[in-house]
Design a protein around this motif. Sequence first.
Motif, PDB file in Angstrom:
ATOM      1  N   LEU A  31      -4.364  -7.282  25.197  1.00  0.00           N
ATOM      2  CA  LEU A  31      -5.617  -8.833  25.433  1.00  0.00           C
ATOM      3  C   LEU A  31      -6.717  -8.774  26.234  1.00  0.00           C
ATOM      4  CD1 LEU A  31      -2.091 -10.289  26.644  1.00  0.00           C
ATOM      5  CD2 LEU A  31      -3.938 -10.691  24.773  1.00  0.00           C
ATOM      6  N   SER A  33      -8.877 -10.620  27.431  1.00  0.00           N
ATOM      7  CA  SER A  33      -8.796 -12.354  28.083  1.00  0.00           C
ATOM      8  C   SER A  33      -8.151 -12.307  29.458  1.00  0.00           C
ATOM      9  CB  SER A  33      -7.939 -12.782  26.991  1.00  0.00           C
ATOM     10  OG  SER A  33      -7.008 -12.745  27.637  1.00  0.00           O
ATOM     11  N   SER A 135     -10.718 -23.472  25.030  1.00  0.00           N
ATOM     12  CA  SER A 135      -9.298 -22.875  24.582  1.00  0.00           C
ATOM     13  C   SER A 135      -8.389 -23.908  24.411  1.00  0.00           C
ATOM     14  CB  SER A 135      -8.642 -21.705  24.807  1.00  0.00           C
ATOM     15  OG  SER A 135      -9.941 -20.686  24.369  1.00  0.00           O
ATOM     16  N   LYS A 136      -7.076 -23.833  23.343  1.00  0.00           N
ATOM     17  CA  LYS A 136      -6.433 -24.881  23.014  1.00  0.00           C
ATOM     18  C   LYS A 136      -5.417 -25.289  24.633  1.00  0.00           C
ATOM     19  CE  LYS A 136      -7.027 -25.595  18.059  1.00  0.00           C
ATOM     20  NZ  LYS A 136      -6.515 -25.582  16.745  1.00  0.00           N
ATOM     21  N   LYS A 137      -5.084 -23.977  24.738  1.00  0.00           N
ATOM     22  CA  LYS A 137      -4.139 -23.462  25.874  1.00  0.00           C
ATOM     23  C   LYS A 137      -5.117 -22.837  27.067  1.00  0.00           C
ATOM     24  CE  LYS A 137       0.094 -23.407  22.902  1.00  0.00           C
ATOM     25  NZ  LYS A 137       0.014 -24.307  23.567  1.00  0.00           N
ATOM     26  N   SER A 139      -4.181 -19.623  28.836  1.00  0.00           N
ATOM     27  CA  SER A 139      -3.594 -18.782  29.382  1.00  0.00           C
ATOM     28  C   SER A 139      -4.015 -17.538  28.113  1.00  0.00           C
ATOM     29  CB  SER A 139      -1.880 -19.464  28.396  1.00  0.00           C
ATOM     30  OG  SER A 139      -1.303 -17.993  28.428  1.00  0.00           O
ATOM     31  N   PHE A 141      -2.422 -15.684  26.593  1.00  0.00           N
ATOM     32  CA  PHE A 141      -2.261 -16.117  25.167  1.00  0.00           C
ATOM     33  C   PHE A 141      -2.757 -17.234  24.241  1.00  0.00           C
ATOM     34  CE2 PHE A 141       1.430 -13.958  28.041  1.00  0.00           C
ATOM     35  CZ  PHE A 141       1.322 -12.745  28.050  1.00  0.00           C
ATOM     36  N   GLU A 142      -2.506 -17.081  23.223  1.00  0.00           N
ATOM     37  CA  GLU A 142      -3.481 -18.048  22.305  1.00  0.00           C
ATOM     38  C   GLU A 142      -2.013 -18.853  21.783  1.00  0.00           C
ATOM     39  OE1 GLU A 142      -4.626 -16.353  18.615  1.00  0.00           O
ATOM     40  OE2 GLU A 142      -6.370 -15.464  19.311  1.00  0.00           O
ATOM     41  N   SER A 143      -0.431 -18.503  21.539  1.00  0.00           N
ATOM     42  CA  SER A 143       0.617 -19.473  21.486  1.00  0.00           C
ATOM     43  C   SER A 143       1.230 -19.842  22.146  1.00  0.00           C
ATOM     44  CB  SER A 143       0.935 -19.193  20.379  1.00  0.00           C
ATOM     45  OG  SER A 143       1.379 -18.145  20.747  1.00  0.00           O
ATOM     46  N   TYR A 172      -7.797 -19.204  33.956  1.00  0.00           N
ATOM     47  CA  TYR A 172      -8.015 -19.357  32.418  1.00  0.00           C
ATOM     48  C   TYR A 172      -8.038 -20.255  32.549  1.00  0.00           C
ATOM     49  CZ  TYR A 172      -6.007 -15.095  32.278  1.00  0.00           C
ATOM     50  OH  TYR A 172      -5.726 -13.623  31.933  1.00  0.00           O
ATOM     51  N   ASP A 176     -12.763 -19.311  30.962  1.00  0.00           N
ATOM     52  CA  ASP A 176     -12.184 -19.191  28.738  1.00  0.00           C
ATOM     53  C   ASP A 176     -13.294 -17.986  28.126  1.00  0.00           C
ATOM     54  OD1 ASP A 176     -10.675 -19.720  26.677  1.00  0.00           O
ATOM     55  OD2 ASP A 176     -12.103 -21.227  26.746  1.00  0.00           O
ATOM     56  N   ILE A 178     -13.337 -17.423  25.460  1.00  0.00           N
ATOM     57  CA  ILE A 178     -13.969 -17.444  23.744  1.00  0.00           C
ATOM     58  C   ILE A 178     -15.447 -18.498  24.375  1.00  0.00           C
ATOM     59  CG2 ILE A 178     -13.620 -19.393  21.694  1.00  0.00           C
ATOM     60  CD1 ILE A 178     -10.598 -18.549  21.865  1.00  0.00           C
TER      61      ILE A 178
END
Length: 375
Positions: A31, A33, A135-137, A139, A141-143, A172, A176, A178
């Motif tokens: 990771l 990130s 990012s959508k979350k 964290s 982790f992506e999901s 986070y 971010d 990304i």
Amino acid sequence: MFGKKAQKVTIYTSFVLFGLFLLVLCQTACLSSFGGNPSGPRLEKMKTSKMFHDGKFENDPFVPMMSSGDYIGVLKRQFFGSELRTPPSPIPVQKPDLKTFSDPVSPGLRAIWFGHSSVLVEIDGIRIFTDPVFSKKVSPFESIGPGRLFPLPLELSELPNIDAVVISHDHYDHLDMITAQFLAKKGTKYFVPLGIGAHLESWGIPENQIIELDWWQKGNIKNIEIICTPAVHYSGRGLFNGKSTLWSSWSLIGPKHKFFHSGDTGYSSHFTEIGKKLGPFDLTSIKVGAYDWTWEGIHMNPESAVQAHLDLKGKTMLPVHWATFNLAIHSWDEPILRTKQGADQNGVRLATPKPGEWLDLQKDLIPEPWWEKVK
């Protein structure tokens, strides 16, 4: 009998240790990130900060992460509380007309709240983004992790040129990977508190696009002074690097206008100090959400947020850090309800634009209680 109990403890301990091993392995090998760890000249610079003690940053005076109290009660409220923590219907999002972004940037002061602490600010001809997270979350982790409660007003690819980003701290929901990588490729400069440059460099962002500052140090973009100012919080993106980077608020001082961004913080005398040194501010972006009485030392409540605006000698208050991610033990709209009440009681000019809606201080302010229609 004792042997069986000991065997069970050993098995459970082995599972826990194996789980920790996987987390560490994932952090170090999978990771990116999680970011990087400060070292070399960067670490030496951090050691010169009065906030750096015994290998980490600390609030002065010391502020506990959580007040002493009923921790079992906190867990019960977290998992079994009756609060409506997510909106029962869609939050209205207004997509900005891309034609409203001029190049060069128009003079004056206007802003768009993208949700949480992400505010795009145009001030005296410069375009600056606070804590942009796309990012959508929130964290590593992506999901897994808290997801968005409403869609972004614009995608990254639709953004206009961004001159600079200011980051309040490395959590986070404020920094971010990304987003940072995308904007850096467009030439955006990143103004960050001490240590956070290690994360950015680990993500491939060039050193010449990173300006790393201690409290009260200044940088600039053209005619705008960008000042790293105090906050009361903490930091850390991994399992073992808590408080390894500094946290801050940010003050943007232009030739005609002033803007303040609180970042995450508890309430303290630092607001009065900033107000005396740099105020009055034409617009303040102040966190009002994600609080609880057990951690108000590092996450102030709405009433304290209104007082912070007054301490800063603010003229217009933009409440942020609410309604975007489910991060605390309160109803999704409680922050704005309490903020509105506190603002009314104290004669504070409160701006409550929808996500994506322009807030232009050169125009009349017509507050709309749009959250009342989310039922």
